[in-house]
Design a protein around this motif. Structure first.
Motif, mmCIF file in Angstrom:
data_model
loop_
_atom_site.group_PDB
_atom_site.id
_atom_site.type_symbol
_atom_site.label_atom_id
_atom_site.label_comp_id
_atom_site.label_asym_id
_atom_site.label_seq_id
_atom_site.Cartn_x
_atom_site.Cartn_y
_atom_site.Cartn_z
ATOM 1 N N ARG A 83 1.128 -0.986 -0.329
ATOM 2 C CA ARG A 83 0.045 0.368 0.178
ATOM 3 C C ARG A 83 0.760 1.371 -0.126
ATOM 4 O O ARG A 83 -0.030 2.636 -0.214
ATOM 5 N N ALA A 84 2.552 1.101 0.079
ATOM 6 C CA ALA A 84 3.377 2.145 0.353
ATOM 7 C C ALA A 84 2.734 3.352 -1.794
ATOM 8 O O ALA A 84 3.489 4.508 -1.190
ATOM 9 N N GLY A 85 2.186 2.458 -2.047
ATOM 10 C CA GLY A 85 2.473 3.644 -3.592
ATOM 11 C C GLY A 85 0.542 4.339 -3.143
ATOM 12 O O GLY A 85 1.042 5.192 -4.470
ATOM 13 N N THR A 86 0.303 4.261 -2.580
ATOM 14 C CA THR A 86 -1.116 4.974 -2.438
ATOM 15 C C THR A 86 -1.213 5.832 -1.146
ATOM 16 O O THR A 86 -0.654 5.960 -0.520
ATOM 17 N N GLY A 87 -2.330 6.932 -1.361
ATOM 18 C CA GLY A 87 -1.945 8.293 0.144
ATOM 19 C C GLY A 87 -3.223 7.110 0.243
ATOM 20 O O GLY A 87 -3.126 6.511 0.718
ATOM 21 N N SER A 88 -3.909 8.542 1.322
ATOM 22 C CA SER A 88 -4.877 7.858 2.165
ATOM 23 C C SER A 88 -4.467 7.013 3.756
ATOM 24 O O SER A 88 -4.836 6.757 4.257
ATOM 25 N N LEU A 89 -3.345 7.180 3.609
ATOM 26 C CA LEU A 89 -1.967 6.359 5.286
ATOM 27 C C LEU A 89 -2.884 7.835 5.761
ATOM 28 O O LEU A 89 -1.942 9.056 5.423
ATOM 29 N N ARG B 87 2.678 9.454 -4.420
ATOM 30 C CA ARG B 87 3.317 8.396 -3.627
ATOM 31 C C ARG B 87 3.100 8.504 -1.806
ATOM 32 O O ARG B 87 4.038 8.924 -1.987
ATOM 33 N N SER B 88 2.648 7.543 -1.516
ATOM 34 C CA SER B 88 2.382 7.576 0.235
ATOM 35 C C SER B 88 4.182 7.309 0.146
ATOM 36 O O SER B 88 5.162 6.689 0.092
ATOM 37 N N GLN B 89 5.036 7.896 1.486
ATOM 38 C CA GLN B 89 6.674 8.035 1.477
ATOM 39 C C GLN B 89 6.535 7.537 2.498
ATOM 40 O O GLN B 89 6.559 7.606 3.715
ATOM 41 N N VAL B 90 7.190 6.229 2.484
ATOM 42 C CA VAL B 90 7.433 4.712 3.226
ATOM 43 C C VAL B 90 8.370 3.951 2.620
ATOM 44 O O VAL B 90 8.398 4.062 1.545
ATOM 45 N N TRP B 91 9.403 3.851 3.829
ATOM 46 C CA TRP B 91 10.868 3.317 3.663
ATOM 47 C C TRP B 91 10.603 1.687 4.132
ATOM 48 O O TRP B 91 10.205 1.759 5.418
ATOM 49 N N ILE B 92 10.453 1.280 3.020
ATOM 50 C CA ILE B 92 11.182 -0.567 3.601
ATOM 51 C C ILE B 92 12.137 -1.310 2.131
ATOM 52 O O ILE B 92 12.007 -0.423 1.102
ATOM 53 N N ASP B 93 12.647 -1.745 3.165
ATOM 54 C CA ASP B 93 13.890 -2.517 2.473
ATOM 55 C C ASP B 93 13.802 -3.006 1.149
ATOM 56 O O ASP B 93 13.032 -3.701 1.077
ATOM 57 N N GLN B 94 14.241 -2.481 0.197
ATOM 58 C CA GLN B 94 13.786 -3.858 -1.165
ATOM 59 C C GLN B 94 13.554 -5.235 -1.389
ATOM 60 O O GLN B 94 13.140 -5.510 -2.230
ATOM 61 N N ARG B 95 14.911 -5.404 -0.266
ATOM 62 C CA ARG B 95 14.459 -7.090 -0.068
ATOM 63 C C ARG B 95 12.801 -7.409 0.725
ATOM 64 O O ARG B 95 12.277 -8.747 0.290
ATOM 65 N N TYR B 96 12.886 -6.455 1.262
ATOM 66 C CA TYR B 96 11.858 -7.373 1.782
ATOM 67 C C TYR B 96 10.080 -7.416 0.707
ATOM 68 O O TYR B 96 9.693 -8.044 0.960
ATOM 69 N N TYR B 97 10.172 -6.213 -0.668
ATOM 70 C CA TYR B 97 9.823 -6.147 -1.308
ATOM 71 C C TYR B 97 9.922 -7.774 -2.191
ATOM 72 O O TYR B 97 9.000 -8.139 -2.527
ATOM 73 N N ASP B 98 11.426 -7.694 -2.361
ATOM 74 C CA ASP B 98 11.206 -8.836 -2.996
ATOM 75 C C ASP B 98 10.701 -9.873 -3.020
ATOM 76 O O ASP B 98 10.445 -10.363 -3.700
ATOM 77 N N ARG B 99 11.527 -10.049 -1.655
ATOM 78 C CA ARG B 99 11.908 -11.511 -0.967
ATOM 79 C C ARG B 99 9.989 -12.120 -0.680
ATOM 80 O O ARG B 99 10.482 -13.374 -0.105
ATOM 81 N N GLY B 100 9.080 -11.368 0.077
ATOM 82 C CA GLY B 100 8.096 -11.312 0.569
ATOM 83 C C GLY B 100 8.453 -11.466 1.968
ATOM 84 O O GLY B 100 9.093 -11.848 2.614
ATOM 85 N N HIS B 101 7.597 -11.680 2.517
ATOM 86 C CA HIS B 101 6.565 -11.938 3.785
ATOM 87 C C HIS B 101 7.394 -13.405 4.586
ATOM 88 O O HIS B 101 8.109 -12.910 6.234
ATOM 89 N N THR B 102 7.644 -13.711 4.049
ATOM 90 C CA THR B 102 8.798 -14.940 4.799
ATOM 91 C C THR B 102 10.025 -15.205 4.466
ATOM 92 O O THR B 102 11.152 -15.374 5.749
ATOM 93 N N LYS B 103 10.199 -15.012 3.189
ATOM 94 C CA LYS B 103 12.429 -14.893 2.989
ATOM 95 C C LYS B 103 12.691 -13.418 3.465
ATOM 96 O O LYS B 103 13.711 -13.234 3.254
ATOM 97 N N GLY B 104 11.430 -12.924 3.736
ATOM 98 C CA GLY B 104 12.326 -10.996 3.759
ATOM 99 C C GLY B 104 11.390 -11.083 5.432
ATOM 100 O O GLY B 104 11.793 -9.336 5.395
ATOM 101 N N ALA B 105 11.456 -11.448 6.060
ATOM 102 C CA ALA B 105 11.170 -11.190 6.947
ATOM 103 C C ALA B 105 11.939 -10.795 7.649
ATOM 104 O O ALA B 105 11.851 -9.682 8.870
ATOM 105 N N PRO B 106 13.085 -11.220 8.105
ATOM 106 C CA PRO B 106 14.713 -10.109 8.607
ATOM 107 C C PRO B 106 14.228 -8.846 8.305
ATOM 108 O O PRO B 106 14.846 -7.880 9.591
#
Length: 338
Positions: free
Chosen positions: A141-147, A173-192
């Motif tokens: 949801r980081a690409g949307t407003g209304s947060l 686009r909402s200004q949200v910083w998340i590590d690229q690896r979390y986007y790329d690997r998902g909730h399990t492999k990107g859990a760290p």
């Protein structure tokens, strides 16, 4: 995207070993020298718009995100489900509802026709405008407003300190910083890397969130074992947040999930509590402490409500925070395929 840029992204977000997962450098572009967050384009999503959209009724009817702290598929319903907290026999200390703390509140998200929330907390920062929550709360949801962030929400006092819109860029686009690896690997492999830093706009009177409610210090690299951590979160549709104090230990999954995590036993931290801070050195007089973790990571915070987890806050988390403070361009979902 230029070949050199793709190579840079691949080299910094490539596979790392489990032992080094929490210490590898996240992907983020450097900030433009001399540029601060205040130099961004005029936002489309303002405090006035957030106030109009997030009415008291809409906030009260909001639910935890559907993918927040989902129970394990084979897990049977708890025999304590539906009982008052005082009558439950969980594995951790008894949690209790309370009136909340000014620097901790609900992060509201609109997805389709549904209104949702996670827990978020204010982090001390030079520009007084950064909050922390879980990456899985905002990764799609980081690409949307209304947060919007509402500190110390309770059903009785839904906006005691006002409402703060999440900043948007010139493209909305909402200004949200998340590590690229979390986007790329998902909730399990990107859990760290299940962490998100969010930049807020000012309240309708022009005041910044940290100036209004204060904040907590982000602390990284201090290990996993803390003798006393206060855990705070907003569970399900409860009218008040929960609080609990217990020690933390190190947990390393054996199911293939990379990394190690902080673990704390506290009763009844159901969906909605994700993003809630782990507060060490908590001062009961000031209501402040050191943020050494936030609910998320393994199984998006844990497969049961009575034990919660956090990614280990090491140098990766510090660099992500620094990128948010500097206003570096945030990573975006699917950037490698664009």
């Amino acid at each position: 995207m230029a070949a050199g840029a793709i190579a840079g992204l691949v080299s910094t977000s490539g596979v790392v070993g489990t032992a080094g997962a929490a210490d590898a450098r996240p992907v983020s572009s450097p900030a433009t020298p001399g540029t601060s967050p205040s130099a961004q384009a005029e936002p489309r999503w303002t405090a006035a718009a957030a106030q109009r959209f997030w009415t008291d009724r809409r906030m009260a009817e909001a639910k935890p995100l559907p993918d927040d702290r989902r129970p394990a598929p084979a897990e049977a319903p708890s025999p304590d489900a539906g009982r008052p907290l005082s009558q439950r026999a969980g594995v951790g200390p008894g949690s209790s509802h309370f009136g909340g703390l000014p620097m901790i509140g609900r992060m509201y998200v609109q997805r389709g026709s549904g209104s949702y929330f996670c827990t978020a907390s204010v982090i001390n920062s030079p520009h007084h405008n950064i909050v922390l929550t879980a990456g899985h709360c905002l990764d799609s949801r980081a690409g949307t407003g209304s947060l919007a962030f509402v500190p110390q929400w309770t059903a009785a006092r839904p906006r005691p300190h006002g409402i703060f819109p999440v900043d948007t860029d010139s493209r909305g686009r909402s200004q949200v910083w998340i590590d690229q690896r979390y986007y790329d690997r998902g909730h399990t492999k990107g859990a760290p890397w299940d962490v998100a830093f969010v930049r807020l706009g000012a309240r309708s009177d022009g005041k910044r969130v940290q100036d209004v409610v204060g904040g907590n210090a982000l602390v990284t690299g201090r290990g996993y074992a803390f003798p006393r951590v206060r855990l705070i979160g907003y569970p399900s549709t409860d009218r008040q947040p929960l609080t609990c104090t217990n020690s933390t230990t190190r947990f390393t999954p054996t199911d293939g999930t990379p990394g190690s995590y902080l673990r704390i036993a506290c009763d009844d931290y159901r969906s909605g509590t994700s993003g809630g801070p782990f507060l060490a050195n908590f001062n009961t007089h000031t209501g402040r402490g050191d943020v050494v973790g936030s609910i998320g990571g393994w199984k998006t915070g844990g497969p049961t409500a009575d034990v919660s987890y956090s990614p280990y806050f090491a140098s990766d988390i510090r660099r992500l925070y620094d990128a948010a403070v500097a206003g570096a361009p945030p990573a975006r979902p699917g950037v490698l395929s664009q």
